[in-house]
Write a protein that holds these residues in place. Structure first.
Motif, PDB file in Angstrom:
ATOM      1  N   TRP A  66       0.947  -1.155  -0.037  1.00 50.01           N
ATOM      2  CA  TRP A  66       0.083   0.348  -0.122  1.00 50.01           C
ATOM      3  C   TRP A  66       0.697   1.172  -0.116  1.00 50.01           C
ATOM      4  CZ3 TRP A  66      -5.071  -1.318   0.027  1.00 50.01           C
ATOM      5  CH2 TRP A  66      -5.656  -2.406   0.744  1.00 50.01           C
ATOM      6  N   LEU A  67       0.393   2.135  -0.500  1.00 47.18           N
ATOM      7  CA  LEU A  67       0.910   3.516  -0.410  1.00 47.18           C
ATOM      8  C   LEU A  67       0.029   4.491   0.537  1.00 47.18           C
ATOM      9  CD1 LEU A  67       2.690   6.024  -1.125  1.00 47.18           C
ATOM     10  CD2 LEU A  67       1.320   6.603  -2.778  1.00 47.18           C
ATOM     11  N   THR A  68       0.441   4.624   1.724  1.00 44.21           N
ATOM     12  CA  THR A  68      -0.439   5.390   2.487  1.00 44.21           C
ATOM     13  C   THR A  68      -0.546   6.955   2.634  1.00 44.21           C
ATOM     14  OG1 THR A  68      -0.324   3.656   4.425  1.00 44.21           O
ATOM     15  CG2 THR A  68      -1.037   5.707   5.251  1.00 44.21           C
ATOM     16  N   THR A  69      -1.260   7.565   2.154  1.00 41.69           N
ATOM     17  CA  THR A  69      -1.368   9.018   1.700  1.00 41.69           C
ATOM     18  C   THR A  69      -2.720   9.610   2.489  1.00 41.69           C
ATOM     19  OG1 THR A  69      -1.205  10.540   0.204  1.00 41.69           O
ATOM     20  CG2 THR A  69      -2.178   8.614  -0.466  1.00 41.69           C
ATOM     21  N   ASP A  70      -2.831  10.894   1.825  1.00 41.00           N
ATOM     22  CA  ASP A  70      -4.136  11.405   2.342  1.00 41.00           C
ATOM     23  C   ASP A  70      -5.254  11.407   0.873  1.00 41.00           C
ATOM     24  OD1 ASP A  70      -3.569  13.492   0.022  1.00 41.00           O
ATOM     25  OD2 ASP A  70      -2.331  14.301   1.711  1.00 41.00           O
ATOM     26  N   TRP A  71      -6.611  11.751   1.307  1.00 39.02           N
ATOM     27  CA  TRP A  71      -7.484  11.558   0.332  1.00 39.02           C
ATOM     28  C   TRP A  71      -7.458  12.545  -0.754  1.00 39.02           C
ATOM     29  CZ3 TRP A  71     -10.724   7.497  -0.021  1.00 39.02           C
ATOM     30  CH2 TRP A  71     -10.982   6.760   1.285  1.00 39.02           C
ATOM     31  N   GLU A  72      -6.658  13.577  -0.485  1.00 35.67           N
ATOM     32  CA  GLU A  72      -6.492  14.606  -1.683  1.00 35.67           C
ATOM     33  C   GLU A  72      -5.605  13.840  -2.797  1.00 35.67           C
ATOM     34  OE1 GLU A  72      -4.911  19.070  -2.499  1.00 35.67           O
ATOM     35  OE2 GLU A  72      -4.701  18.304  -0.550  1.00 35.67           O
ATOM     36  N   TYR A  73      -4.690  13.322  -2.428  1.00 38.36           N
ATOM     37  CA  TYR A  73      -3.941  12.498  -3.353  1.00 38.36           C
ATOM     38  C   TYR A  73      -4.556  11.501  -4.165  1.00 38.36           C
ATOM     39  CZ  TYR A  73       0.214   9.912  -5.019  1.00 38.36           C
ATOM     40  OH  TYR A  73       0.949   9.286  -6.106  1.00 38.36           O
ATOM     41  N   ALA A  74      -5.435  10.567  -3.513  1.00 38.58           N
ATOM     42  CA  ALA A  74      -6.284   9.591  -4.080  1.00 38.58           C
ATOM     43  C   ALA A  74      -7.190  10.165  -5.150  1.00 38.58           C
ATOM     44  CB  ALA A  74      -7.207   9.166  -3.173  1.00 38.58           C
ATOM     45  N   VAL A  75      -7.897  11.423  -4.658  1.00 40.31           N
ATOM     46  CA  VAL A  75      -8.652  12.321  -5.648  1.00 40.31           C
ATOM     47  C   VAL A  75      -7.879  12.700  -6.673  1.00 40.31           C
ATOM     48  CG1 VAL A  75     -10.009  14.576  -5.856  1.00 40.31           C
ATOM     49  CG2 VAL A  75     -10.282  13.136  -3.913  1.00 40.31           C
ATOM     50  N   GLY A  76      -6.676  13.093  -6.695  1.00 38.38           N
ATOM     51  CA  GLY A  76      -5.846  13.631  -7.761  1.00 38.38           C
ATOM     52  C   GLY A  76      -5.679  12.478  -8.816  1.00 38.38           C
ATOM     53  N   LEU A  77      -5.795  11.149  -8.515  1.00 37.59           N
ATOM     54  CA  LEU A  77      -5.303  10.267  -9.513  1.00 37.59           C
ATOM     55  C   LEU A  77      -6.518  10.055 -10.320  1.00 37.59           C
ATOM     56  CD1 LEU A  77      -4.035   7.543  -7.070  1.00 37.59           C
ATOM     57  CD2 LEU A  77      -2.667   8.920  -8.915  1.00 37.59           C
ATOM     58  N   ALA A  78      -7.607  10.618 -10.140  1.00 33.54           N
ATOM     59  CA  ALA A  78      -9.051  10.753 -10.835  1.00 33.54           C
ATOM     60  C   ALA A  78      -9.452   9.394 -11.530  1.00 33.54           C
ATOM     61  CB  ALA A  78      -8.495  11.631 -12.258  1.00 33.54           C
ATOM     62  N   PRO A  79      -9.686   8.495 -10.448  1.00 31.65           N
ATOM     63  CA  PRO A  79     -10.258   7.153 -10.849  1.00 31.65           C
ATOM     64  C   PRO A  79     -11.783   7.391 -11.513  1.00 31.65           C
ATOM     65  CG  PRO A  79     -10.131   7.372  -8.507  1.00 31.65           C
ATOM     66  CD  PRO A  79      -9.488   8.491  -9.134  1.00 31.65           C
ATOM     67  N   ASP A  80     -12.210   6.374 -12.437  1.00 29.10           N
ATOM     68  CA  ASP A  80     -13.428   6.237 -12.464  1.00 29.10           C
ATOM     69  C   ASP A  80     -14.187   5.502 -11.824  1.00 29.10           C
ATOM     70  OD1 ASP A  80     -13.120   7.867 -15.192  1.00 29.10           O
ATOM     71  OD2 ASP A  80     -12.046   6.155 -15.899  1.00 29.10           O
ATOM     72  N   LEU A  81     -13.641   4.535 -11.319  1.00 25.79           N
ATOM     73  CA  LEU A  81     -14.159   3.303 -10.400  1.00 25.79           C
ATOM     74  C   LEU A  81     -13.158   3.082  -9.279  1.00 25.79           C
ATOM     75  CD1 LEU A  81     -16.334   1.241  -9.903  1.00 25.79           C
ATOM     76  CD2 LEU A  81     -15.057  -0.280 -11.231  1.00 25.79           C
ATOM     77  N   VAL A  82     -13.833   3.119  -8.192  1.00 24.61           N
ATOM     78  CA  VAL A  82     -13.008   2.883  -6.644  1.00 24.61           C
ATOM     79  C   VAL A  82     -13.456   1.658  -6.270  1.00 24.61           C
ATOM     80  CG1 VAL A  82     -12.535   3.545  -4.357  1.00 24.61           C
ATOM     81  CG2 VAL A  82     -12.696   5.330  -6.324  1.00 24.61           C
ATOM     82  N   LEU A  83     -12.479   0.450  -6.119  1.00 21.97           N
ATOM     83  CA  LEU A  83     -12.647  -0.585  -5.358  1.00 21.97           C
ATOM     84  C   LEU A  83     -12.124  -0.302  -3.856  1.00 21.97           C
ATOM     85  CD1 LEU A  83     -10.768  -3.226  -7.747  1.00 21.97           C
ATOM     86  CD2 LEU A  83     -13.261  -2.614  -7.778  1.00 21.97           C
ATOM     87  N   PHE A  84     -13.217  -0.385  -3.001  1.00 23.25           N
ATOM     88  CA  PHE A  84     -12.853   0.051  -1.797  1.00 23.25           C
ATOM     89  C   PHE A  84     -12.953  -1.343  -0.824  1.00 23.25           C
ATOM     90  CE2 PHE A  84     -17.585   0.347  -1.855  1.00 23.25           C
ATOM     91  CZ  PHE A  84     -17.904  -0.199  -0.676  1.00 23.25           C
TER      92      PHE A  84
END
Length: 281
Positions: free
Chosen positions: A215-233
């Motif tokens: 895993w890369l542990t980061t913040d949600w802003e970084y995740a949003v910046g990856l611009a996914p179309d679908l998130v597997l949570f």
């Protein structure tokens, strides 16, 4: 494997440990993930236990068909005692998983030694492909007397998933929520099931460089910046629901401990195919 002429049993696990018994084991204690896979393959455990992430109640996401089959859950493996295991009756085999090819993941080997039961540890780490992991669980189940599991359902599910991935081209991010401040983003090649998705054409996003093998542990802003179309949570009980949904992205649950059995893998592929084909996309 079992020697039908003598009734003796032998199996070499993924630590390279050769295990033997005078007769084929019939009463299996297993880690939840392993137990759910064995049940799918025709071997019903007498009881299952959890990991250090699990509590005193069975996580329904990880349970597969165990609860419906009435298989008792004994709690986290590291807290088990001989007395607790005895509540499930005699045990003549313990089945765990291993991520490093050296140690069982969820149970102290000393407990198995005290039970005088062989301990099988099967790899679920990225040194094996997903098909190889599923095959190894099939080999173990076969050595315990189960019939060969049909794999056609997996092949059909893979074909449908490949077609859906090719049509949509959606960018997919797998993650595990850790609260409002943190999120763990999965490195696809570190997870055999995600690596298999990539082989089938799913456009999985890599979170990029940084610490952490899985895993890369980061913040949600970084995740949003990856611009996914679908998130597997990560939908397991120990994970936190997504705190932030990237704009325009859809969510679909993901169990990072999907049982390594043909039925469970096929369901995972079918669910992802449905998510990729969602008309809302």
């Amino acid at each position: 494997m079992s020697d039908t002429s003598t009734g003796a049993w032998a199996f070499t696990d993924d630590r390279g440990t050769g295990l033997t018994a005078a007769r084929r084991p019939e009463r299996v204690l297993a880690y939840v993930r392993a137990g759910a896979a064995l049940l799918d393959l025709g071997v019903r455990p007498v009881a299952v236990y959890g990991s250090g992430h699990d509590g005193e109640l069975l996580d329904p996401v990880k349970a597969g068909a165990l609860a419906a089959a009435g298989v008792p859950y004994l709690g986290p493996g590291r807290t088990l005692t001989h007395a607790r295991v005895a509540e499930a009756g005699e045990v003549d085999l313990v089945v765990d998983v291993t991520y490093d090819g050296k140690s069982p993941y969820a149970l102290d080997e000393a407990l198995a030694e005290g039970l005088a039961a062989p301990l099988v540890a099967l790899s679920v780490g990225n040194e094996l492909t997903l098909p190889a992991i599923v095959a190894r669980f099939g080999e173990l189940a076969g050595s315990l007397g189960a019939a060969d599991a049909a794999t056609g359902r997996v092949a059909d599910a893979e074909a449908a998933l490949r077609a859906a991935a090719g049509r949509g081209g959606l960018r997919v991010l797998a993650l595990s929520g850790a609260g409002p401040e943190q999120v763990h983003l999965a490195r696809p090649q570190a997870w055999p099931e995600l690596a298999r998705l990539a082989e089938l054409g799913v456009r999985l996003l890599d979170p990029g460089p940084g610490p952490g093998a899985n895993w890369l542990t980061t913040d949600w802003e970084y995740a949003v910046g990856l611009a996914p179309d679908l998130v597997l949570f990560d939908s397991r009980a120990n994970a936190v629901p997504p705190h932030t949904v990237p704009p325009g992205a859809r969510l679909t649950p993901w169990n990072p401990e999907t049982p390594p059995s043909p039925p469970a893998v096929a369901r995972f592929f079918q669910d992802l195919t449905a998510a990729l084909e969602d008309p809302a996309a």
